[in-house]
Design a protein around this motif. Structure first.
Motif, PDB file in Angstrom:
ATOM      1  N   LEU A 296       0.828  -1.209   0.000  1.00 18.16           N
ATOM      2  CA  LEU A 296       0.000   0.000   0.000  1.00 18.16           C
ATOM      3  C   LEU A 296       0.859   1.254   0.000  1.00 18.16           C
ATOM      4  O   LEU A 296       0.554   2.227  -0.674  1.00 18.16           O
ATOM      5  CB  LEU A 296      -0.883  -0.001   1.246  1.00 18.16           C
ATOM      6  CG  LEU A 296      -2.223  -0.686   1.137  1.00 18.16           C
ATOM      7  CD1 LEU A 296      -2.938  -0.622   2.471  1.00 18.16           C
ATOM      8  CD2 LEU A 296      -3.083  -0.033   0.077  1.00 18.16           C
ATOM      9  N   PHE A 379       0.955  -2.652 -17.362  1.00 21.17           N
ATOM     10  CA  PHE A 379      -0.379  -2.686 -16.765  1.00 21.17           C
ATOM     11  C   PHE A 379      -0.938  -4.109 -16.799  1.00 21.17           C
ATOM     12  O   PHE A 379      -1.568  -4.565 -15.845  1.00 21.17           O
ATOM     13  CB  PHE A 379      -1.318  -1.718 -17.482  1.00 21.17           C
ATOM     14  CG  PHE A 379      -2.465  -1.301 -16.617  1.00 21.17           C
ATOM     15  CD1 PHE A 379      -2.321  -0.289 -15.690  1.00 21.17           C
ATOM     16  CD2 PHE A 379      -3.683  -1.954 -16.685  1.00 21.17           C
ATOM     17  CE1 PHE A 379      -3.349   0.074 -14.867  1.00 21.17           C
ATOM     18  CE2 PHE A 379      -4.727  -1.603 -15.858  1.00 21.17           C
ATOM     19  CZ  PHE A 379      -4.555  -0.569 -14.951  1.00 21.17           C
ATOM     20  N   MET A 383      -2.174  -6.183 -13.624  1.00 20.66           N
ATOM     21  CA  MET A 383      -3.497  -6.811 -13.557  1.00 20.66           C
ATOM     22  C   MET A 383      -3.353  -8.313 -13.330  1.00 20.66           C
ATOM     23  O   MET A 383      -4.111  -8.929 -12.596  1.00 20.66           O
ATOM     24  CB  MET A 383      -4.263  -6.557 -14.859  1.00 20.66           C
ATOM     25  CG  MET A 383      -4.787  -5.160 -15.006  1.00 20.66           C
ATOM     26  SD  MET A 383      -5.974  -4.743 -13.734  1.00 20.66           S
ATOM     27  CE  MET A 383      -5.025  -3.697 -12.687  1.00 20.66           C
ATOM     28  N   THR A 386      -2.283  -9.104  -9.724  1.00 23.56           N
ATOM     29  CA  THR A 386      -3.312  -8.894  -8.713  1.00 23.56           C
ATOM     30  C   THR A 386      -4.500  -9.829  -8.933  1.00 23.56           C
ATOM     31  O   THR A 386      -5.486  -9.744  -8.218  1.00 23.56           O
ATOM     32  CB  THR A 386      -3.818  -7.443  -8.735  1.00 23.56           C
ATOM     33  OG1 THR A 386      -4.161  -7.107 -10.068  1.00 23.56           O
ATOM     34  CG2 THR A 386      -2.775  -6.498  -8.231  1.00 23.56           C
ATOM     35  N   PHE A 424      -4.686  -5.362  -4.009  1.00 21.58           N
ATOM     36  CA  PHE A 424      -5.132  -4.848  -5.309  1.00 21.58           C
ATOM     37  C   PHE A 424      -5.153  -3.330  -5.290  1.00 21.58           C
ATOM     38  O   PHE A 424      -4.683  -2.672  -6.219  1.00 21.58           O
ATOM     39  CB  PHE A 424      -6.520  -5.401  -5.620  1.00 21.58           C
ATOM     40  CG  PHE A 424      -7.090  -4.899  -6.905  1.00 21.58           C
ATOM     41  CD1 PHE A 424      -6.701  -5.463  -8.093  1.00 21.58           C
ATOM     42  CD2 PHE A 424      -7.988  -3.857  -6.927  1.00 21.58           C
ATOM     43  CE1 PHE A 424      -7.211  -5.006  -9.283  1.00 21.58           C
ATOM     44  CE2 PHE A 424      -8.497  -3.389  -8.098  1.00 21.58           C
ATOM     45  CZ  PHE A 424      -8.109  -3.967  -9.291  1.00 21.58           C
ATOM     46  N   ALA A 425      -5.707  -2.790  -4.203  1.00 16.11           N
ATOM     47  CA  ALA A 425      -5.803  -1.333  -4.104  1.00 16.11           C
ATOM     48  C   ALA A 425      -4.413  -0.716  -4.172  1.00 16.11           C
ATOM     49  O   ALA A 425      -4.195   0.269  -4.884  1.00 16.11           O
ATOM     50  CB  ALA A 425      -6.498  -0.938  -2.806  1.00 16.11           C
ATOM     51  N   LEU A 428      -2.999  -1.007  -7.753  1.00 18.20           N
ATOM     52  CA  LEU A 428      -3.667  -0.155  -8.726  1.00 18.20           C
ATOM     53  C   LEU A 428      -3.305   1.298  -8.468  1.00 18.20           C
ATOM     54  O   LEU A 428      -3.118   2.082  -9.398  1.00 18.20           O
ATOM     55  CB  LEU A 428      -5.181  -0.365  -8.643  1.00 18.20           C
ATOM     56  CG  LEU A 428      -5.914   0.252  -9.811  1.00 18.20           C
ATOM     57  CD1 LEU A 428      -5.582  -0.504 -11.071  1.00 18.20           C
ATOM     58  CD2 LEU A 428      -7.395   0.243  -9.571  1.00 18.20           C
ATOM     59  N   ARG A 429      -3.207   1.630  -7.187  1.00 23.15           N
ATOM     60  CA  ARG A 429      -2.899   3.000  -6.823  1.00 23.15           C
ATOM     61  C   ARG A 429      -1.563   3.402  -7.454  1.00 23.15           C
ATOM     62  O   ARG A 429      -1.439   4.490  -8.037  1.00 23.15           O
ATOM     63  CB  ARG A 429      -2.815   3.074  -5.302  1.00 23.15           C
ATOM     64  CG  ARG A 429      -2.397   4.382  -4.770  1.00 23.15           C
ATOM     65  CD  ARG A 429      -2.668   4.460  -3.276  1.00 23.15           C
ATOM     66  NE  ARG A 429      -1.963   5.606  -2.764  1.00 23.15           N
ATOM     67  CZ  ARG A 429      -0.918   5.519  -1.932  1.00 23.15           C
ATOM     68  NH1 ARG A 429      -0.510   4.352  -1.518  1.00 23.15           N
ATOM     69  NH2 ARG A 429      -0.306   6.602  -1.533  1.00 23.15           N
ATOM     70  N   CYS A 432      -1.786   3.120 -11.578  1.00 23.70           N
ATOM     71  CA  CYS A 432      -2.541   4.054 -12.410  1.00 23.70           C
ATOM     72  C   CYS A 432      -1.840   5.392 -12.464  1.00 23.70           C
ATOM     73  O   CYS A 432      -1.983   6.121 -13.441  1.00 23.70           O
ATOM     74  CB  CYS A 432      -4.016   4.105 -12.005  1.00 23.70           C
ATOM     75  SG  CYS A 432      -4.450   5.258 -10.785  1.00 23.70           S
ATOM     76  N   ASN A 433      -1.032   5.690 -11.462  1.00 23.14           N
ATOM     77  CA  ASN A 433      -0.260   6.923 -11.567  1.00 23.14           C
ATOM     78  C   ASN A 433       0.967   6.764 -12.448  1.00 23.14           C
ATOM     79  O   ASN A 433       1.430   7.720 -13.055  1.00 23.14           O
ATOM     80  CB  ASN A 433       0.159   7.402 -10.180  1.00 23.14           C
ATOM     81  CG  ASN A 433      -0.984   8.094  -9.481  1.00 23.14           C
ATOM     82  OD1 ASN A 433      -1.845   8.674 -10.145  1.00 23.14           O
ATOM     83  ND2 ASN A 433      -1.032   8.002  -8.175  1.00 23.14           N
TER      84      ASN A 433
END
Lengths: 489, 676, 219, 315
Positions: A296, A379, A383, A386, A424-425, A428-429, A432-433
């Motif tokens: 995280l 990406f 994906m 995760t 996953f969070a 993705l966090r 995506c940046n």
């Protein structure tokens, strides 16, 4: 073709690399050795896997479906990694790596492959131990290929922690030997042979086996990156050159897990209790949990992937602990899937480091604009790792959790599901940046055919395995499951 | 029939991929993608309608590549067919619309990729409704999330889109975890992955397990459906997607969650429990009211529509919840009506919310803003869009004779029918809920008066609105198709309702089928309370309007009509700035519901001048996003804070690491000793 | 030699092993620690010889010889050279003081006896307590690794663990098969050499082998 | 015969509506010692407006033109569902009380849009306030209908009335009298009378309905005013016929019909008197006090329902 010839290939390539006089030669031996090994290895594994256990060197080495599966993985990943490294490390230019180091790199790389293969082919548990220690020694040099402060630190921690771990594992092995010497008659020289022990597991002293399993779990668990023994892992994986990180993460951890699995099978049969399975589940879930905060809140993308390896090894351990057809199949398939997924991500990280010149997540933006192929592959890798369909890890995660639920481990599965959401969070966090947006400054946008090809191949495998488990692989895993499930010797 | 299913798949797949053949020419590649989606939609409509009418389902089986999961078994039964119809029906006008709308992206975006995602998004939704096995379902479900995520971040250069995408994907993934948990619990009970096994095993489930599964399914699918308090992703994500996608997400995607919820409740969980219905009703009414109240405060047109989707999901949940309550209160006939109402509303919502999102898209492409405070007077510049948007607004405000009214009427009656049950609680709450739904309907009307009135009527409030231009022909056709269907779905209620009734009756044996819900052109509430005939309403209104108009021309003759400036009580020099703003319009509501909104205002006053004449230099007012601030932001904050603290275990000191190993070893050895 | 007094001799040496272990941690200087280790290893070799004599297992004599050569001669030599080359300060620098460590050691001793106390059906070559002593030695090695600041003493701790393993091997089972044992010895040697190389590298990169400097990688 | 009677009812409502307005105006005037308008003045006003030319704002769009018709049409359609002097209604069959509520909502929807159409601040203000108030009034009205419907087991307006008429008076009073209070308050609110709205002023602070129709003139204004008056009468008729349903015939004999007509006129007069009385004796409430007033209606309707729940269902 025997196990011996197969094992000889990486040794020969290693020394060829060491003896080469020019970069081109090093590169040739380096890549050609891997190609040859992969071709021979896959051919050997898939042609011979179905024909029962294959012994060599007086029964000290052997190949059962379980070992065959891991061997197939090692040679395949070795090939990908070598091809990638062939493009990545041998580039000419101002930042070119000197010949001396490349030679060393090639040597240890193939030695590393050799020790890993030896690990999975070892029947004698002592030899298995030796080879696992060998992987540490060989890869320590690979981690520290550039002699930087941080990589020396990482390599040192890697060496010390894994050596301690492996020493503890040896303690466990001695206990196993002892319990075998106590209870099993007529073993003679085979007393440390896994096939022999697995056949007579019921005669082993259950209490000693429990004690032994604890030592083995802690020992090999250190090498496999299970929490809380994983501390060396993020350092080593983040400091190693990307192709090496891919191998470390993708197969080395799994080899150690294979070590645990071998003893788990023995312990389960000897104690006739879910003791070892429960420990595996506990440490599996713990590994996933420990990985969560680091994923995280992470600043370095290579460390991010390293922690994800901790998580995935946790999943594999949990799957093995859950047992049953679903859990075992899932765990073994997960080993394969994770190897491909994680190596793709590490290849991407090599690319990223090359183009953006930083390992910091916060400094990378808009990969998609700079290099669409890389952005897409990256990406896709995220994906996949995760557990999103249509990528492969989704399938194996699905199986593992099926196994958990089928085995009635609702609590553990619930926690896993909960933790996976956070993982996953976190991913993705960061992704995506990094992938989206507009790049902050102009970055090098050069392309390298070989590396691009490896990325594409990686994505292809991820999707392929996500929608279709090829028949031979399926049969191999099924064989391995029956070994792991204790239905065959 | 089966061939049409395959045709639909084929159109989606080929249409998605074929766009890449003409990658150099975005016009062509867009056309390929949209037209094939359109063709797929049409074939989907055909076979699903056929199945709904004939009642005979289709089953398809493919060899699966993934071991242990068996064959990929797809089946279209009546329930699936209904939702496939919904999706296909909406996708047709949306695809037409996208033909023109996507020109926006030519040269800026990867158009073939957009087309690929578009087609796969539709395909995944269809597959979700067809899946008959956990693995296939979850795969389709997650691909749906994945592809829609890509579509949400189409404009990823905008940080807001990225944030919205992140929030969406994480929330939906969390929801999926619950869904998967629910499935796996069923799997652990029945030992198989196939839905058939679940259904066969439903009666043998233990009550505790059933409750847990229901809870997981509700949270999981509720998240996807945008049920409050799991809704926060929806108003962020739906607006950020390209408008045709917003239309599909709001109109169709969130309905897949409703589909799955129905499948769970009625197929997998066997006899339903009363409290499930109560919980559904609770979440439903909560979503209805909070959804529409937040919509009222929005000045972003698409966000407003997104919040209104939450409201409508609430209405659907009310229908389902009441169905469950009525079943468990042994009122199978009313339950049938309630479930049919929910299904009908799902279909209607697809039509009018799709229409409204397309309208918003047309406005967006004409003016490049979604802020209604910058719009105004668009009815002159974009007459077609305006007319269509007005139709949608009227439909969503449940005005007769449009479709929204019919389903709202049915839902109101279904709720009201609770008074025929035993038990004080049901009777009391059924009426309270019905009147609260009435409140929501009125608030929805206010909301859409505001949306339409501020955006389309009056004077343009900004140069953007002044330079607005009507969209292309295909955009108009797309919108008009949907606007007409809003009329059609209302007037055709006598045709549609029996089908829905039959469908609801087949869901579970606990609901009585074969109850005539229709008498001639009348929709008859089975309790005999009420009946209604939309064709008649339409006819009476048409007749009375024409009578009035005729009477006026006959009796009063022609009169002069002059055009002048607005009178405005004699004020001169009316400027657009003097118009009522959207914020001003909803101010009274903001005041009386301030406990929910917790509005804030910031006024900067100019220093000069007397206090009485003091003018504000800057005025800002806003509402507090309650759920974000009280639930989600603290949660995220805590997670990050915790992570930061927890990360300290990786200190960098090798001795500490050795300590971990050592301590664990000791603990394990002691554990082994103690446990043996 | 009469076989009756061998077990009591082994016991005696086992106790001496414990004392030698304590010596490692109590030693004020690194070289003294290394010497204590050499003594520890020598005692181990003696025990090995005794076991070999008692059980007539000849290959254990080879092991004993190897132990003497490797652990009491070669490795201490290597250490002293390294100390010389790296210019390490002589004091043992530890995170905790000696009495405290000794206290913990006693606790560990208790734990190692406790965890083996439940084992039933064991017929070790000499006595059950050697399992405990071996476990204790492993624990103790880890304690050394945890409590000291120098890379060098960490390696010493690792070697101590290795001794514990060896002790377990010979006293419980008359040793492992020779091939395995040779492999293990070889591995230990290689590990020590590689760690030596890395110590040089650390020295090159960090100008010292204080492990406290090696804390850049975290989080 | 049915048809004739039904059409007559509709015509009656439409024709009678201005008279009710007149009644209240006159009552107010008298109370203020003014003479007040003549009876026919209200009709003349309407006729005049129908004949006058119109000035329409240049800003206005077709919504502005459509609104009067839809408003009037919606109100008339609602009127057609209501039994007046006979137990049936022309279009009583086509829907129920819910439809009645939503037909009124339809008219309002267009009216408030038209108010926004000219882009004036007054229009926006009136529109905003109207929607604000009606969003609160509408659920209360629905609840009142549900409360009555619970007693009568039907939601159709004609049905409700027949059931109530057949019931004994004390039961009706007992079960639905609280709902009467609710509908009375709603009648005041929906017809825009004090204390909710002041129909006699064009003061910015108080206007609701008037602010919306400011931009209208001529024929459109006539339609709107007339429609508004009809709406007012609709609510009074609801009060009169739902809560005092006795004496309304279901046969077509002339005598009962005529009697019923007279009875109706009387009941309406009383209802109008009540409204007028309230208008005379109360001041207009502040806008943000009105929700409290409407809440009273909501609570009354709820209590009426709750009372029935506790004591037992009627009919």
């Amino acid at each position: 073709m025997t196990i011996g010839y197969l094992l000889a290939i990486p040794v020969v390539s290693a020394f060829c690399c060491l003896a080469s006089g020019t970069k081109a030669f090093v590169r040739f031996f380096f890549v050609a050795g891997a190609v040859l090994l992969a071709a021979a290895g896959e051919y050997f594994v898939f042609t011979r896997a179905g024909q029962g256990n294959l012994f060599a060197f007086g029964g000290n080495l052997f190949m059962d479906p379980l070992g065959a599966l891991f061997a197939a993985l090692i040679v395949a990943l070795g090939l990908l990694s070598a091809v990638y490294a062939g493009g990545y490390l041998f580039e000419e230019g101002p930042s070119a790596i000197p010949l001396r180091k490349l030679r060393r790199y090639g040597f240890f790389f193939h030695l590393f492959l050799f020790t890993m293969l030896l690990t999975v082919f070892a029947n004698n548990l002592g030899i298995m131990w030796i080879s696992i220690e060998g992987t540490t020694l060989a890869s320590a040099f690979l981690v520290n290929i550039d002699d930087k402060k941080s990589s020396v630190e990482a390599a040192w921690k890697y060496l010390i922690l894994c050596s301690v771990g492996i020493a503890l594992a040896l303690f466990g092995i001695i206990l196993v030997y002892y319990s075998a010497a106590l209870g099993v008659s007529g073993g003679g020289n085979y007393l440390l042979n896994w096939t022999f022990l697995a056949g007579r597991a019921k005669e082993l002293n259950p209490q000693v086996m429990r004690l032994a399993f604890v030592f083995i779990l802690v020992g090999y668990g250190t090498k496999a990156g299970l929490a809380p023994f994983h501390s060396w892992l993020p350092d080593a994986h983040s400091q190693a050159p990307s192709p090496v990180s891919a191998l470390l993460s993708g197969v080395l951890l799994s080899c150690a897990t294979l070590g645990i699995l071998r003893f788990h099978i023995l312990t389960k049969a000897a104690t006739e209790s879910p003791f070892s399975g429960h420990l595996l589940i506990f440490f599996g879930v713990l590994s996933v949990a420990v990985a969560v905060p680091f994923i995280l809140d992470q600043k370095d993308y290579k460390r991010l992937f390293a922690y994800s390896s901790v998580e995935h090894m946790g999943l594999v351990a949990a799957g093995l602990g859950f047992g049953g057809a679903w859990g075992l199949y899932g765990a073994l398939l997960h080993v394969v899937n994770h190897a491909f997924g994680k190596s793709l991500l590490f290849f991407c990280s090599g690319h990223l480091l090359h183009q953006f010149g930083t390992k910091e997540i916060g400094k990378i933006r808009g990969i998609l604009k700079v290099n669409p192929l890389l952005g897409g592959a990256f990406f896709a890798g995220i994906m996949a790792i995760t557990g999103m369909p249509p990528f492969n890890i989704f399938v194996s995660k699905f199986f593992i959790l099926c196994g958990g639920f089928a085995g009635g481990h609702f609590f553990a599965c619930g926690i896993l599901l909960f933790l996976l959401v956070f993982i996953f969070a976190g991913f993705l966090r960061h992704a995506c940046n990094m992938v989206f947006g507009i790049p902050e400054k102009t970055v090098r946008a050069e392309r390298n055919r070989v590396m691009d090809g490896v990325l594409l191949a990686g994505v292809f495998f991820l999707v392929l395995l996500g929608v279709w488990v090829p028949g031979p692989l399926h049969r191999l895993i099924l064989g391995a499951v029956s070994v792991a499930g204790g239905t065959t010797g | 029939m089966g061939k049409l299913v395959l045709a639909q798949f084929l159109f989606y797949v080929l249409g998605g991929l074929a766009g890449f053949l003409r990658r150099k020419n975005p016009e062509h590649s867009n056309r390929i993608a949209c037209v094939s989606a359109l063709a797929a939609g049409v074939s989907g409509m055909f076979y699903s309608a056929g199945i709904l009418l004939s009642g005979k389902g289709i089953a398809l089986s493919f060899r699966g590549g993934v071991p242990l999961c068996g064959a990929v078994f797809l089946e279209v039964d009546a329930l699936s067919a209904f939702f496939i119809f919904l999706i296909s029906f909406l996708s047709v006008p949306v695809s037409i619309f996208a033909l023109g709308y996507n020109r926006e992206y030519f040269g800026k975006k990867n158009v073939p990729l957009l087309g690929l995602f578009y087609n796969f998004f539709l395909l995944s939704m269809v597959l979700v409704t067809m899946a008959r096995n956990i693995f296939v379902f979850l795969t389709a479900w997650e691909i749906m999330s994945l592809v829609s995520y890509f579509l949400v971040v189409t404009e990823h250069e905008n940080p807001k889109a990225r944030r919205a995408g992140l929030l969406y994907f994480v929330m939906t993934h969390a929801g999926t975890a619950f869904i998967a948990g629910a499935f796996w619990l069923l799997f652990s009970a029945s030992g198989a992955l196939a839905f058939d096994a679940f259904r066969a095993h439903a009666a043998m489930l233990s009550p505790g397990l059933k409750n847990v599964v229901f809870f997981c399914a509700l949270v999981g699918f509720g998240t996807k459906a945008g049920m409050i308090p799991f809704h926060i992703w929806l108003p962020e994500a739906h607006p950020e997607a390209p408008s045709p996608i917003s239309a599909l997400m709001s109109g169709a995607m969130i309905k897949t969650a409703i589909y799955a919820l129905l499948r769970f409740i009625f197929f997998f969980l066997g006899p339903v429990y009363f409290w499930w219905g109560a919980v559904l009703l609770g979440f439903g009414i909560f979503s209805v009211l909070v959804g529409i109240l937040y919509a009222l405060m929005e000045k972003d047109l698409k966000r407003l529509l997104a919040f209104s989707s939450i409201e409508n999901i609430g209405i659907i949940l009310l229908g389902i919840g009441m169905g469950v309550v009525l079943i468990s209160s042994r009122q199978p006939i009313f339950a049938l009506f309630a479930v049919a109402a929910a299904l009908y509303h799902a279909l209607n919502h697809a039509a009018f919310k799709g229409l409204l999102f397309l309208g918003a898209g047309s406005v967006l492409s004409g003016t490049h803003t979604r802020n209604i405070e910058e719009l105004g007077g668009l009815i002159k510049k974009m007459p077609w869009t305006a007319a269509c948007f007005l139709t949608g607004s009227a439909a969503i405000s449940a005005l007769p004779p449009l479709n929204g009214f019919v389903s709202e009427w049915m839902t109101l009656l279904a709720l009201f029918s609770g008074v025929d049950c035993e038990g004080f609680g049901i009777r009391f709450f059924s009426v309270v809920l019905a009147s609260l739904l009435g409140l929501a309907g009125a608030l929805a009307a206010t909301c859409f008066v505001k949306a339409f009135g501020i955006a389309f009527l009056g004077l343009p409030r900004s140069p953007r609105a002044e330079c607005a231009r009507e969209g292309s022909r295909s955009m108009k056709i797309g919108m008009i198709t949907l606007a007409l269907s809003c009329f059609g779905l209302g007037l055709a209620a006598p045709v549609i309702v029996p089908i829905l009734g039959k469908l609801s009756g087949e869901l579970t044996t606990e609901i009585s089928g074969n109850i005539p819900l229709i008498h001639g052109s009348f929709l008859v509430f089975p309790g005999g309370w009420s009946q209604i005939s939309l064709p008649w309403v339409f006819g009476v209104m048409a007749v009375s309007l024409s009578v009035i108009a005729a009477a006026m021309t006959v009796f009063a003759g022609r009169v002069s009509v002059k055009t002048g400036p607005s009178w405005d009580c004699g004020m001169r020099g009316l400027t657009p700035r003097m118009q009522y703003s959207g914020t001003g319009y909803s101010k009274p509501i903001r005041r009386i519901f301030s406990f929910l909104y917790q509005p804030s205002r910031k006024v900067e006053v100019e220093d000069e001048g007397y206090s009485v004449l003091r003018t504000a230099k800057h005025f800002e007012s806003g509402i507090r996003p309650l759920f974000e601030e009280t639930i989600y932001r603290p949660m995220a904050k805590f997670a990050l804070y915790f992570s930061e603290k927890a990360k300290r275990i990786q200190t960098g000191h090798i001795q500490i690491y050795l300590g971990y190993i050592f301590v664990t070893l000791l603990a394990l050895l002691l554990f082994t000793r103690v446990s043996s | 030699m009469s076989s009756e007094w061998i077990p009591s001799l082994v016991h005696f040496f086992g106790m001496m092993l414990l004392v030698a272990s304590f010596g490692i941690i109590a030693a004020p200087q690194i070289m003294a620690s290394v010497r204590a280790y050499a003594v520890h290893s020598f005692l181990l070799a003696v025990i090995t010889v005794l076991v070999a004599l008692a059980g007539h297992v000849e290959h254990l004599l080879i092991s004993a010889a190897l132990t003497v050569v490797l652990k009491t001669v070669v490795i201490p030599r290597v250490f002293s050279k390294m100390i010389h080359r790296l210019g390490v300060r002589r004091e043992v620098e530890s995170y905790a003081n000696v009495p405290f460590l000794l206290l913990i050691s006693v606790l560990l001793l208790f734990v190692s006896f406790y965890v083996t106390s439940g084992l039933r059906g064991l017929e070790p070559v000499f006595s059950k307590e050697f399992v405990s002593i071996a476990i204790f030695t492993v624990f103790f090695g880890m304690l050394v690794m945890i409590s000291v600041k120098k890379a060098m003493t960490q390696v010493l701790g690792l070697l101590l663990i290795e001794n514990g393993l060896f002790l377990l091997g010979i006293t419980m089972t008359f040793g492992m098969p020779l091939l395995v044992e040779l492999g293990i010895s070889f591995d230990v040697l290689v590990a020590v050499f590689i760690m030596g190389i890395f110590m040089l590298k650390i020295r090159g990169a960090f100008e010292g082998i204080d492990i406290d400097d090696l804390t850049e990688l975290k989080g | 015969m049915t048809l004739i009677l039904s059409v007559f009812q509709a015509v009656l409502i439409a024709g009678f509506a201005p008279a009710v307005s007149w009644f209240i105006k006159k009552m107010k005037a008298v109370s203020q010692n003014r003479v007040g308008p003549r009876f026919f003045q209200v009709y003349f006003d309407l006729i005049k407006l129908f004949r006058k030319g119109m000035v329409i704002s240049g800003t206005a769009s077709w919504v502005f033109h459509a609104a009067p018709y839809v408003f009037f049409g919606g109100t008339i359609a609602a009127a057609l569902m209501l039994p007046v002097i006979w137990k049936g209604a022309l279009c009583g069959f086509m829907g129920d009380a819910i439809l009645f509520v939503y037909l009124l909502a339809l008219g309002r929807f267009f009216l408030v849009l038209a108010a926004l159409d000219t882009g004036t601040a007054f229009g926006g203000m009136g529109s905003s306030r109207e929607m604000f108030l009606s969003s609160l009034a509408e659920p209360a009205l629905l609840l009142s209908f549900f409360s009555i419907g619970f007693h009568t087991k039907t939601l159709s307006l004609t049905g409700m009335m027949s059931v109530l008429a057949a019931d004994s008076p004390h039961r009706v009073i007992f079960f639905v009298s609280l709902a009467f209070g609710a509908v009375l308050i709603l009648a005041i609110a929906e017809s825009g009378r004090i204390p909710v709205d002041n129909p006699a002023t064009h003061l910015e602070l108080t206007m609701v309905h008037e602010a919306m129709v400011l931009e209208y003139s001529g024929r459109y204004l006539a339609l709107l005013e007339w429609g508004h008056q009809i709406k007012q009468l609709l609510f009074l008729t609801l009060l009169a016929n739902l809560f005092f349903p006795w004496g309304i015939p279901d046969t077509f004999n002339a005598v009962p019909i005529v009697l019923s007509l007279l009875l109706y006129a009387g009941k309406i007069a009383v209802a109008a008197w009540v409204i007028g009385w309230i208008e005379i004796h109360f001041a207009k409430l502040r806008l943000f006090r009105v929700p409290d007033f409407l809440a009273v209606a909501f609570v009354l309707a709820l209590l009426s329902f709750l009372g029935q729940l506790m004591v037992g269902r009627g009919a």
